[in-house]
Write an enzyme that holds these catalytic residues in place. Structure first.
Site, PDB file in Angstrom:
ATOM      1  N   HIS A 117     -46.733 -29.818 -20.779  1.00 33.06           N
ATOM      2  CA  HIS A 117     -46.314 -31.128 -20.275  1.00 33.06           C
ATOM      3  C   HIS A 117     -47.204 -31.492 -19.083  1.00 33.06           C
ATOM      4  CE1 HIS A 117     -43.275 -34.222 -19.681  1.00 33.06           C
ATOM      5  NE2 HIS A 117     -43.233 -33.926 -18.390  1.00 33.06           N
ATOM      6  N   SER A 149     -44.366 -38.832 -18.762  1.00 36.31           N
ATOM      7  CA  SER A 149     -43.032 -38.261 -18.617  1.00 36.31           C
ATOM      8  C   SER A 149     -41.998 -39.355 -18.316  1.00 36.31           C
ATOM      9  CB  SER A 149     -43.101 -37.190 -17.515  1.00 36.31           C
ATOM     10  OG  SER A 149     -42.160 -36.192 -17.756  1.00 36.31           O
TER      11      SER A 149
HETATM   12  C1  GCU Z   1     -37.491 -33.714 -16.837  1.00 30.67           C
HETATM   13  C2  GCU Z   1     -36.719 -34.589 -17.797  1.00 30.67           C
HETATM   14  C3  GCU Z   1     -37.668 -35.351 -18.728  1.00 30.67           C
HETATM   15  C4  GCU Z   1     -38.725 -36.075 -17.938  1.00 30.67           C
HETATM   16  C5  GCU Z   1     -39.405 -35.134 -16.962  1.00 30.67           C
HETATM   17  C6  GCU Z   1     -40.343 -35.825 -15.969  1.00 30.67           C
HETATM   18  O1  GCU Z   1     -38.107 -32.693 -17.528  1.00 30.67           O
HETATM   19  O2  GCU Z   1     -35.835 -33.785 -18.513  1.00 30.67           O
HETATM   20  O3  GCU Z   1     -36.950 -36.278 -19.505  1.00 30.67           O
HETATM   21  O4  GCU Z   1     -39.651 -36.683 -18.788  1.00 30.67           O
HETATM   22  O5  GCU Z   1     -38.430 -34.489 -16.164  1.00 30.67           O
HETATM   23  O6  GCU Z   1     -40.333 -37.010 -15.808  1.00 30.67           O
HETATM   24  O7  GCU Z   1     -41.055 -35.104 -15.268  1.00 30.67           O
END
Ligand code: GCU
Length: 430
Positions: free
Chosen positions: A411, A270
Site C-alpha cells: 500500500h 488511499s
Molecule cells: C486505513 C483504512 C483504509 C484507508 C487507509 C489510508 O488502512 O482502513 O480504508 O485507505 O487507512 O487512508 O491510509
C-alpha cells in the site's frame, strides 16, 4: 510484564508508522480468501429506478447519471453544499525553484464567508520551459505541502496535524524536519519533465481527519442549520468535504492562465483516493480521475467484503462517510449502489484505478472489478473500459478509457504508479 526502553521505542515507532502510512499489513479477522467471498449480485448501472433500461449515452447523461449521483449522496458520501459565493485568491509571485527545474507558485484560497482559519494553501509547480497553459495533476497530501519536496521555499502549514506522525510533527505542529518526508510519493521533477503541472494541497486545511473534525472544519460553517451538534443521515462527510475542497482548487485553476483547467487529473492515494473518486464523480470539470489503492469506500466493491469491510471502515473512521452509510454495516447487499457505479459516474471521462499486490486490505480484485463493471456505461459513449475480462498480472497495465494496473509491493505510491498515470494522461489529455 516489564518492557525495556528500546522495546517501548520500537513499538511506538511501529504504531506511528502504522497510523501515518496506513501501512495496514493485513489486519486479522477479515476475509482474504477468494473462495469465501459471498455470492452477490451488483445493481445494474443501466437500469434506472423506474425499472427502465438505459439504452444510449443521452439516457445516461440526461437521466440515469443524476439518479446514481443522488444515490451516492444519500447513502454513501453525503450531500455536498452549494459552491461558496465569496472567495478570494492571494497569490505569491512565481519563483524559479528546484535548481531551475520548476516554477513554484503558492496561492491562498480564502473562503471569505467563513472568516479566518479556513484558508486553502495551494502549492503549484509548473514546468519552467513551457509557455501557455499546461495540463495538471491535482492531489492532496497527508503531511502538509512541505512534505512533498525538500524545497525550502514551501510555506509550512499551520492547520491541524496528526501528532502521531512523529518526527517532523512533534506536538501536532509541522516543523522543518517534515520537509520532503513524503517526497518519495511525489516525483515532482518527473511530472514536470513530462510537461504537466503538479498542484498540491494539504487535506487538513479543509478538515481535521478525526471523528470530531467536522465540528471545527468547513462542515461546521457551511450549509448547516444546527451548527455542530449532530449530523443528519445525508449531511456531507469528511470525504465529501475534502472532495469539495478539490473543487475549490479547480475554481482557482480556472482563473490561472498557467494551467489548462480543462485538463486537470485529480489524483489521490488511499483515503485520499476515495476522495479523488468522489471529487471526479461530483465535479464533471475534472478531466481525469485517478484512484491509487483506494480500497473500501473507494474503488473496491463493497459486496465482496474482502479485506476491509463497510462495518470496519465505519467503526474505525466514523467521519469519512455519511451517517446513513453506517446502516449498511454487515449489510452491503442492501446498498442501492456499489462502487462500480461510482466509477461509472466518471463516464465518458477517463478514469484510472491502481492496486498493489500486497495491499489485500484494499481488495485489489474488487478494485479491478469495479472498473470492469463500469464498462457498459462507457460503451454507451462508444468507448472501451478495461478491455480485459480478468484482472491482469502485476505490471501489465490495461485499459482504454478505464485504466487499471496492479504492481508488486505494498500500500503506497511509487514511481511505477506515476509512470502509468503519466502515460494514461498523455493518451487522454494531450
Ligand atoms: C486505513 C483504512 C483504509 C484507508 C487507509 C489510508 O488502512 O482502513 O480504508 O485507505 O487507512 O487512508 O491510509
Amino acid at each position: 510484564m516489564e518492557m525495556n526502553g528500546k522495546r517501548v521505542i520500537c513499538l511506538m515507532i511501529f504504531i506511528q508508522l502504522f497510523m501515518v502510512t496506513g501501512m495496514t499489513a493485513q489486519p486479522a479477522g477479515f476475509n482474504y480468501d477468494e473462495s469465501k467471498v459471498p455470492e452477490y449480485s451488483l445493481p445494474d448501472p443501466l437500469v434506472s429506478l423506474d425499472g427502465k433500461g438505459i439504452m444510449d449515452a443521452s439516457g445516461w447523461t440526461n437521466h440515469r447519471r443524476a439518479e446514481v449521483l443522488e444515490l451516492f449522496q444519500t447513502h454513501v458520501y453525503g450531500r455536498r453544499p452549494a459552491d461558496p459565493k465569496r472567495v478570494s485568491y492571494v497569490e505569491a509571485s512565481n519563483v524559479i525553484a528546484l535548481q531551475g527545474k520548476a516554477v513554484r507558485k503558492q496561492v491562498t484560497i480564502r473562503l471569505d464567508e467563513l472568516g479566518d482559519g479556513f484558508d486553502i494553501n495551494v502549492l503549484i509547480y509548473l514546468p519552467p520551459t513551457i509557455k501557455g497553459p499546461v495540463p495538471a495533476f491535482l492531489g492532496y497530501n497527508f503531511g502538509g505541502n512541505q512534505s512533498i519536496h525538500a524545497d525550502p521555499g514551501i510555506i509550512m502549514p499551520t492547520s491541524w496535524m496528526r501528532e502521531e506522525r512523529g518526527v517532523g510533527y512533534e506536538g501536532g505542529i509541522a516543523n522543518e524536519k517534515s520537509r520532503g518526508l513524503s517526497a518519495r510519493r511525489w516525483p515532482v521533477e518527473m511530472i514536470l519533465e513530462r510537461g504537466y503541472a503538479l498542484v498540491n494541497v494539504y487535506y487538513g486545511d479543509i478538515e481535521a481527519d478525526h471523528a470530531e473534525g467536522w465540528k471545527s472544519g468547513v462542515r461546521s460553517q457551511i450549509n448547516r442549520d444546527d451548527q455542530g451538534d449532530h449530523l443528519e443521515p445525508d449531511d456531507w462527510s469528511a470525504i465529501s468535504a475534502w472532495s469539495w475542497g478539490l473543487s475549490r482548487v479547480l475554481d482557482y485553476l480556472e482563473t490561472d492562465s498557467a494551467v489548462d483547467a480543462t485538463k486537470v487529473a485529480v489524483f489521490g492515494h488511499s483515503r485520499l483516493g476515495k476522495t479523488s473518486l468522489w471529487a471526479g464523480a461530483s465535479d464533471e470539470r475534472f478531466a481525469l480521475t485517478i484512484s491509487n489503492d483506494s480500497g473500501c469506500g473507494g474503488a473496491a466493491l463493497n459486496r465482496r467484503a474482502f479485506g476491509e469491510t463497510v462495518q470496519r471502515i465505519n467503526t474505525n473512521f466514523p467521519h469519512w462517510f455519511s451517517e446513513r452509510f453506517k446502516t449498511y454495516n454487515d449489510n452491503e447487499s442492501a446498498l442501492p449502489v456499489d462502487q462500480h457505479m461510482l466509477i461509472a459516474l466518471m463516464a465518458p471521462r477517463p478514469v484510472y484505478i491502481a492496486s498493489a499486490e500486497e495491499d489485500q486490505w484494499a481488495d485489489p480484485k474488487g478494485e479491478f472489478l469495479s472498473g470492469k463493471h463500469a464498462g457498459p456505461v462507457y460503451e454507451l459513449f462508444g468507448l472501451k473500459g478495461v478491455e480485459v475480462d480478468k484482472q491482469p498480472s502485476i505490471h501489465e497495465p490495461v485499459g482504454s478509457s478505464i485504466g487499471y494496473h496492479i504492481r508488486a509491493g505494498k500500500h503506497d505510491v511509487t514511481d511505477y504508479d506515476w509512470e502509468q498515470y503519466l502515460n494514461f494522461a498523455d493518451k487522454h489529455l494531450r
